[in-house]
Design an enzyme around this catalytic site. Structure first.
Site, PDB file in Angstrom:
ATOM      1  N   ARG A  19      65.129  39.684  24.114  1.00 32.92           N
ATOM      2  CA  ARG A  19      66.366  39.007  24.522  1.00 32.92           C
ATOM      3  C   ARG A  19      66.267  38.388  25.911  1.00 32.92           C
ATOM      4  O   ARG A  19      67.086  37.573  26.304  1.00 32.92           O
ATOM      5  CB  ARG A  19      67.546  39.995  24.452  1.00 32.92           C
ATOM      6  CG  ARG A  19      67.995  40.296  23.033  1.00 32.92           C
ATOM      7  CD  ARG A  19      68.990  41.436  22.961  1.00 32.92           C
ATOM      8  NE  ARG A  19      68.340  42.748  23.129  1.00 32.92           N
ATOM      9  CZ  ARG A  19      68.983  43.904  23.125  1.00 32.92           C
ATOM     10  NH1 ARG A  19      70.294  43.923  22.974  1.00 32.92           N
ATOM     11  NH2 ARG A  19      68.322  45.042  23.272  1.00 32.92           N
ATOM     12  N   GLY A  26      64.876  52.208  30.390  1.00 32.30           N
ATOM     13  CA  GLY A  26      64.244  51.540  31.536  1.00 32.30           C
ATOM     14  C   GLY A  26      64.978  50.291  31.982  1.00 32.30           C
ATOM     15  O   GLY A  26      64.563  49.641  32.933  1.00 32.30           O
ATOM     16  N   LYS A  81      56.735  35.966  58.366  1.00 33.83           N
ATOM     17  CA  LYS A  81      56.078  36.903  57.444  1.00 33.83           C
ATOM     18  C   LYS A  81      55.017  37.653  58.231  1.00 33.83           C
ATOM     19  O   LYS A  81      54.231  37.026  58.941  1.00 33.83           O
ATOM     20  CB  LYS A  81      55.427  36.143  56.296  1.00 33.83           C
ATOM     21  CG  LYS A  81      54.722  37.043  55.301  1.00 33.83           C
ATOM     22  CD  LYS A  81      53.407  36.487  54.801  1.00 33.83           C
ATOM     23  CE  LYS A  81      52.331  36.534  55.849  1.00 33.83           C
ATOM     24  NZ  LYS A  81      50.992  36.150  55.349  1.00 33.83           N
TER      25      LYS A  81
HETATM   26  C1  UD1 Z   1      70.684  51.154  23.532  1.00 29.87           C
HETATM   27  C2  UD1 Z   1      71.482  52.159  22.696  1.00 29.87           C
HETATM   28  C3  UD1 Z   1      72.966  51.815  22.832  1.00 29.87           C
HETATM   29  C4  UD1 Z   1      73.374  51.861  24.285  1.00 29.87           C
HETATM   30  C5  UD1 Z   1      72.472  50.965  25.155  1.00 29.87           C
HETATM   31  C6  UD1 Z   1      72.749  51.253  26.637  1.00 29.87           C
HETATM   32  C7  UD1 Z   1      70.112  52.833  20.780  1.00 29.87           C
HETATM   33  C8  UD1 Z   1      69.890  52.684  19.329  1.00 29.87           C
HETATM   34  N1  UD1 Z   1      71.073  52.071  21.315  1.00 29.87           N
HETATM   35  O1  UD1 Z   1      70.925  49.878  22.975  1.00 29.87           O
HETATM   36  O2  UD1 Z   1      73.748  52.741  22.091  1.00 29.87           O
HETATM   37  O3  UD1 Z   1      74.719  51.463  24.418  1.00 29.87           O
HETATM   38  O4  UD1 Z   1      71.092  51.246  24.911  1.00 29.87           O
HETATM   39  O5  UD1 Z   1      72.166  50.325  27.472  1.00 29.87           O
HETATM   40  O6  UD1 Z   1      69.441  53.619  21.397  1.00 29.87           O
HETATM   41  N2  UD1 Z   1      62.809  50.900  23.686  1.00 29.87           N
HETATM   42  C9  UD1 Z   1      61.594  51.499  23.422  1.00 29.87           C
HETATM   43  N3  UD1 Z   1      61.091  51.419  22.155  1.00 29.87           N
HETATM   44  C10 UD1 Z   1      61.738  50.805  21.152  1.00 29.87           C
HETATM   45  C11 UD1 Z   1      62.992  50.212  21.428  1.00 29.87           C
HETATM   46  C12 UD1 Z   1      63.501  50.279  22.703  1.00 29.87           C
HETATM   47  O7  UD1 Z   1      60.979  52.094  24.303  1.00 29.87           O
HETATM   48  O8  UD1 Z   1      61.209  50.778  20.031  1.00 29.87           O
HETATM   49  C13 UD1 Z   1      63.324  50.958  25.073  1.00 29.87           C
HETATM   50  C14 UD1 Z   1      63.600  49.567  25.638  1.00 29.87           C
HETATM   51  O9  UD1 Z   1      62.458  49.094  26.358  1.00 29.87           O
HETATM   52  C15 UD1 Z   1      64.790  49.811  26.555  1.00 29.87           C
HETATM   53  C16 UD1 Z   1      65.474  51.037  25.950  1.00 29.87           C
HETATM   54  O10 UD1 Z   1      64.563  51.622  25.048  1.00 29.87           O
HETATM   55  O11 UD1 Z   1      64.418  50.111  27.869  1.00 29.87           O
HETATM   56  C17 UD1 Z   1      66.744  50.654  25.190  1.00 29.87           C
HETATM   57  O12 UD1 Z   1      66.407  49.713  24.193  1.00 29.87           O
HETATM   58  P1  UD1 Z   1      67.285  48.421  23.945  1.00 29.87           P
HETATM   59  O13 UD1 Z   1      66.668  47.645  22.832  1.00 29.87           O
HETATM   60  O14 UD1 Z   1      67.575  47.726  25.194  1.00 29.87           O
HETATM   61  O15 UD1 Z   1      68.601  49.123  23.370  1.00 29.87           O
HETATM   62  P2  UD1 Z   1      70.091  48.562  23.398  1.00 29.87           P
HETATM   63  O16 UD1 Z   1      70.266  47.579  22.310  1.00 29.87           O
HETATM   64  O17 UD1 Z   1      70.458  48.145  24.760  1.00 29.87           O
HETATM   65 CA    CA Z   2      69.308  47.813  26.644  1.00 29.68          CA
END
Ligand code: UD1
Ligand code: CA
Length: 433
Positions: free
Chosen positions: A18, A118, A329
């Site tokens: 995204r 993260g 700098k």
């Molecule tokens: C996630 C939560 C959501 C919450 C939001 C808060 C889930 C299913 N959803 O959604 O409920 O409101 O965070 O900010 O957990 N990541 C991995 N491996 C993966 C997928 C993601 O390590 O396979 C890591 C991403 O790098 C990221 C974090 O997990 O840092 C969250 O993933 P992201 O895809 O941003 O989740 P959200 O859609 O924001």
């Molecule tokens: Ca997120």
């Protein structure tokens, strides 16, 4: 489970799709520090038995390389436990639940696991500490003015956690709920192992949702009555560049407020950009439209700007001044030294009370290496002087307007040089002879 060891897991194995920059979200700069390091920083006060970060996908190498360079994770061949963070590999981004599963082989069977995303860089250390205190574990939530993108928190009549519904799985009624999941959990490890093992991908995104497992664990532990609600600002997640801009505005205001609270005069906070890791002494004034990057030190009573750009290693000693359109700098200005207009000071050491005239340039880079310019106490550098480094200008020396002082042609103490290339001014007695 209160007495059990605490372990920390940061999830950063996603694909950053995204963000659309083509690069990793974890390394996007936020006020002078990469996003992921802000999350690390928020956990630094917690006494944890282990700290792991999940990385994976196309960006794993780039992130790992950066973390190695920063000394946060071990080099190849080094003992992973010798560094503050250990990398866990997630071969494929199958969801947050899968990311947690990947860390299990390196975690003990029992204990407490604090899980953070993260991409939530504004989290406060105190909030995490409170979350880790909650008996039976807890989940962090917040009421977002615009909850779009967050998992929605459904509670029963007694206020206990009922369900966490991801944006993609929301109907209109659920989407209207403002309370969202911050993505931060403290959970019983043994129970989490069982819950993660039972996860399926039966949802709109076809992913393993950590939220499903977290709900399960909290219900079993009695923690479902312990959703901890925080202010929404500190848990804003960064999924898009617009959200990155939003958190940077919040953070910038916090940084400015801290400086003002410690006695720094900011003439116009709305046009002042101060990154993290900038030291400013009391009574210093920062005029409008200045950019102060991390690693800058400004002592008491200094004056900066308007329109100044101070970069890493710029050090203004007490009462010195940097004026408009000046960039510095790795440059130290001694007490009371001044560079007021249109100047570049790079790799320079400038003595007390020296005056750097308008348009002075320290030519520090020859295309291959950077070299230093030294300017002595009370020296007077005439307007438009170019100092080709390495070069020294002695105490009390003078350069005429437009002089080009070439490399290694040091100007002696008290001497005046003029012209291109700069030469000592002939003394009047020689001229009249
Ligand atoms: C996630 C939560 C959501 C919450 C939001 C808060 C889930 C299913 N959803 O959604 O409920 O409101 O965070 O900010 O957990 N990541 C991995 N491996 C993966 C997928 C993601 O390590 O396979 C890591 C991403 O790098 C990221 C974090 O997990 O840092 C969250 O993933 P992201 O895809 O941003 O989740 P959200 O859609 O924001
Ligand atoms: Ca997120």
């Amino acid at each position: 489970m209160g007495g059990q060891d605490l372990h920390i897991l940061v999830l950063a194995g996603g694909n950053s799709t995204r963000i659309k920059t083509g690069g990793p979200k974890a390394l996007l700069d936020l006020c002078g520090r990469p996003l992921l390091e802000w999350v690390f920083e928020a956990t630094s006060g917690l006494a944890a038995a282990s700290r792991q970060v999940v990385l994976g996908g196309v960006h794993q190498q780039a992130i790992e390389k950066h973390l190695r360079k920063r000394g946060l994770v071990a080099e190849e061949g080094q003992d992973p436990a010798s560094k503050p963070w250990q990398v866990v590999e997630q071969p494929e981004a199958l969801g947050t639940g899968d990311a947690v599963r990947c860390a299990f082989p390196t975690l003990p069977e029992e204990g407490r696991l604090l899980i953070l995303c993260g991409d939530t860089p504004l989290l406060q250390a105190e909030t995490l500490a409170a979350l880790c205190q909650a008996p039976g574990g807890a989940l962090l939530t917040a009421r977002f003015p615009d909850p779009t993108g967050y998992g929605r928190i459904l509670r029963d009549a007694e206020g206990r956690l009922q369900a966490i519904v991801e944006q993609a799985d929301c109907d209109a009624e659920t989407a209207a709920i403002q309370e969202g999941n911050a993505g931060v959990y403290c959970l019983d490890l043994a129970k989490l192992r069982l819950a993660i093992a039972e996860l399926d991908t039966d949802n709109a995104q076809g992913e393993f949702y950590l939220t499903d497992a977290a709900l399960q664990v909290l219900k079993q532990s009695g923690g479902h009555s312990h959703c901890l609600e925080s202010g929404h600002q500190q848990v804003e997640g960064v999924n898009t560049l617009a959200q990155l801009a939003l958190v940077s505005v919040i953070l910038r205001q916090q940084i400015l407020a801290e400086h003002m609270a410690s006695g720094v005069i900011l003439a116009d906070p709305s046009t002042t950009y101060i990154e993290t890791g900038v030291e400013i002494g009391p009574g210093a004034t920062i005029h409008p439209f200045c950019v102060l990057r991390h690693g800058v030190r400004i002592e008491a009573g200094c004056e900066v700007g308007p329109f100044a750009h101070l970069r890493v290693g710029a050090h203004l000693e007490a009462g010195s001044a940097i004026g408009n359109f000046v960039e510095a700098k790795n440059a130290r200005l001694g007490p009371g030294a001044k560079a007021k207009h249109l100047t570049y000071l790079g790799d320079a050491v400038i003595g007390a009370k020296a005056n750097i005239g308008c348009g002075t340039i320290t030519a520090n880079y020859d295309g291959k290496i950077k070299s230093q310019t030294q300017i002595g106490e009370g020296a007077f550098i005439g307007s438009g002087t170019v100092l080709v480094a390495p070069v020294k200008v002695g105490d009390g020396a003078i350069t005429g307007a437009g002089a080009v002082v070439t490399r290694n042609h040091d100007v002696a103490e008290g001497q005046t040089v003029v012209g291109v290339p700069a030469r000592p001014l002939p003394s009047p007695s020689v001229e009249s002879a």
